[in-house]
Design a protein around this motif. Sequence first.
Motif, mmCIF file in Angstrom:
data_model
loop_
_atom_site.group_PDB
_atom_site.id
_atom_site.type_symbol
_atom_site.label_atom_id
_atom_site.label_comp_id
_atom_site.label_asym_id
_atom_site.label_seq_id
_atom_site.Cartn_x
_atom_site.Cartn_y
_atom_site.Cartn_z
ATOM 1 N N ARG A 297 -51.888 -21.736 33.218
ATOM 2 C CA ARG A 297 -51.929 -20.497 33.998
ATOM 3 C C ARG A 297 -50.883 -19.505 33.501
ATOM 4 O O ARG A 297 -49.810 -19.895 33.055
ATOM 5 C CB ARG A 297 -51.653 -20.785 35.483
ATOM 6 N N ASP A 298 -51.209 -18.231 33.651
ATOM 7 C CA ASP A 298 -50.222 -17.198 33.369
ATOM 8 C C ASP A 298 -49.373 -16.960 34.616
ATOM 9 O O ASP A 298 -49.614 -17.586 35.658
ATOM 10 C CB ASP A 298 -50.912 -15.919 32.883
ATOM 11 N N PRO A 299 -48.345 -16.097 34.548
ATOM 12 C CA PRO A 299 -47.480 -15.897 35.714
ATOM 13 C C PRO A 299 -48.208 -15.432 36.966
ATOM 14 O O PRO A 299 -47.710 -15.618 38.075
ATOM 15 C CB PRO A 299 -46.480 -14.835 35.222
ATOM 16 N N ARG A 300 -49.386 -14.837 36.813
ATOM 17 C CA ARG A 300 -50.148 -14.388 37.986
ATOM 18 C C ARG A 300 -51.087 -15.461 38.520
ATOM 19 O O ARG A 300 -51.793 -15.239 39.506
ATOM 20 C CB ARG A 300 -50.951 -13.137 37.629
ATOM 21 N N GLY A 301 -51.130 -16.622 37.841
ATOM 22 C CA GLY A 301 -51.971 -17.710 38.309
ATOM 23 C C GLY A 301 -53.344 -17.769 37.680
ATOM 24 O O GLY A 301 -54.160 -18.610 38.056
ATOM 25 N N ALA A 302 -53.624 -16.894 36.705
ATOM 26 C CA ALA A 302 -54.938 -16.888 36.060
ATOM 27 C C ALA A 302 -55.000 -17.991 35.010
ATOM 28 O O ALA A 302 -54.073 -18.173 34.224
ATOM 29 C CB ALA A 302 -55.194 -15.540 35.405
ATOM 30 N N PHE A 303 -56.121 -18.744 34.984
ATOM 31 C CA PHE A 303 -56.301 -19.814 34.022
ATOM 32 C C PHE A 303 -56.528 -19.255 32.615
ATOM 33 O O PHE A 303 -56.994 -18.126 32.443
ATOM 34 C CB PHE A 303 -57.491 -20.693 34.410
ATOM 35 N N TYR A 304 -56.184 -20.075 31.632
ATOM 36 C CA TYR A 304 -56.425 -19.689 30.242
ATOM 37 C C TYR A 304 -57.933 -19.559 30.020
ATOM 38 O O TYR A 304 -58.688 -20.518 30.254
ATOM 39 C CB TYR A 304 -55.841 -20.734 29.297
#
Length: 353
Positions: A297-304
């Motif tokens: 996940r990125d810092p905003r919680g979005a999956f790769y």
Amino acid sequence: MERRDATGRLYRWLPAAAMGAVALADFLTWKDTSLLPLFAVGPALAAATGPRRRVVSAALAGAALCSVMAAHHGQLGSTRFAVAATAIAVVAVAAWFVATLRLRTERELTDVRAVADTVQKVLLGPVPSRAGASRIAVSYTSAAHAAKIGGDLYEAVAVPGGVRIIVADVQGKGLPAVRGAAVVLAAFREAAPYATRLAEVGERIERALKRRTDGERFVTAVLAEVRDEGGVRLLNFGHPAPLVRRAGGAVELAEPPVPGPPLGLDCGTAAAPGTSRVTLRPGDRILFHTDGLTEARDPRGAFYPVLERAGAPLAEPDPDRALSLLRADVARHTRAPLADDSAFLLLHLAAAP
């Protein structure tokens, strides 16, 4: 390596730089605003960044600077100077003990890493770089700071006319997960070269898990049989679907129509694994991976976004470098250390031998 050397030089000179800054600030202030006790910052920083002799050197340098600045302000025999000198001595003694404990911990950590390296070499041994018409590359990264292995695993065994592969993820963390990974790998290595059916390999792993673990540990896995002519049979036991990158650039998931349950999970039924087939042509690739990729996940919680981004790094002609580029792309997405272990196995189908 260059960055590590630069960081080491910075740490080496940090105590001296800090005491120099204190001396400059003290020189520019009125004598009634004395900063003499702040020279204790030298041995304090040395305890965190260097060996014990550096603590002693920083303490002596701090005491010398403290004396010079006290003389500059006409405070050499004052109570303020005595308090500052005492503070430097007390901090130096404390810093000595802190450095001793830190160095002991670092030695223990080095031993732990050495053991982890040995375990990794025993469990995740080298896979064949070529098996018939296939080129294979692997990559493993652990989220643990003190170890390099966890519950994720991979293996490839050459068989007549092709290769059999497993990529799996054992439930849990730490030593219990490593033990489960050892059981799975041993069963696969024993069964894969001789089993007449791929499903038989899964059955052997299932029995081994029930016989040699606590009965409360399950494993998600993908078993694959890749033939030299390009036919791929996949058995999916609740695991992330492999990613197929075509020679032309198209990317797709090899998902089974019906997902299967994980290995070792007693569902009370004779549920079959998810079964799918894929046909590879020369130049096509298939990436087997664990959920460390799909759940990054990125810092905003979005999956790769695997389908959108993984195809570009996997276009690199060299399979090993392709995996390195993929890891770098995942790191750019997450902008943080790994939260989970991650194992990759990339198979590239070349021309038939």
